[in-house]
Design a protein around this motif. Structure first.
Motif, mmCIF file in Angstrom:
data_model
loop_
_atom_site.group_PDB
_atom_site.id
_atom_site.type_symbol
_atom_site.label_atom_id
_atom_site.label_comp_id
_atom_site.label_asym_id
_atom_site.label_seq_id
_atom_site.Cartn_x
_atom_site.Cartn_y
_atom_site.Cartn_z
ATOM 1 N N LEU A 157 40.002 45.723 35.585
ATOM 2 C CA LEU A 157 40.730 46.014 34.368
ATOM 3 C C LEU A 157 40.796 47.532 34.258
ATOM 4 N N HIS A 181 43.122 42.260 27.053
ATOM 5 C CA HIS A 181 42.218 41.802 28.101
ATOM 6 C C HIS A 181 40.905 41.252 27.572
ATOM 7 N N LEU A 208 39.248 38.169 28.972
ATOM 8 C CA LEU A 208 38.668 38.222 30.312
ATOM 9 C C LEU A 208 37.227 38.732 30.293
ATOM 10 N N PHE A 211 36.327 33.160 31.581
ATOM 11 C CA PHE A 211 36.818 34.122 32.562
ATOM 12 C C PHE A 211 35.876 35.296 32.789
#
Length: 123
Positions: A57, A96, A99, A104
């Motif tokens: 990321l 994000h 995640l 995840f």
């Protein structure tokens, strides 16, 4: 060459002595990150090892950092075959955030976050 061109058209000031200093720093980085340098002393190889098996990321902040983050993700995809997700702050966390938690999230034990995982199989 790009800095010299931008200097000639007047977009930036890049006198020859500055260009030589930039070239020297780029040469030093190329020597430090070259393929003949062992992984433990090579920042490029260390980064590649740390990114293996992960989905990076890339979060950026600031006007100049956005294009740099997007370029980094593009280079990871083009040259290393590794996908990455890019977002600019403050939108990065909502974009994000899913995640970083839940199904995840990385399978690391939060009680032992700093343990050495080199010899462990990938999660």
């Amino acid at each position: 060459p790009l800095l010299a061109l931008l200097d000639r058209v007047g977009l930036v000031e890049a006198p020859p002595d500055v260009l030589h200093k930039v070239a020297d720093r780029l040469d030093a980085a190329a020597q430090r990150c070259g393929p003949a340098i062992a992984t433990y002393g090579n920042p490029a190889k260390t980064l590649a090892a740390e990114l293996a098996g992960s989905l990076p990321l890339v979060w950026t902040e600031g006007e100049a950092a956005g294009p740099v983050g997007r370029r980094f993700a593009a280079v990871l995809a083009e040259l290393a075959g590794r996908p990455a997700l890019v977002a600019e702050l403050p939108e990065a966390l909502p974009a994000h955030g899913g995640l970083l938690a839940g199904a995840f999230a990385a399978a690391a034990d939060p009680d032992d976050f700093f343990r050495d995982r080199v010899d462990e199989p990938e999660a």
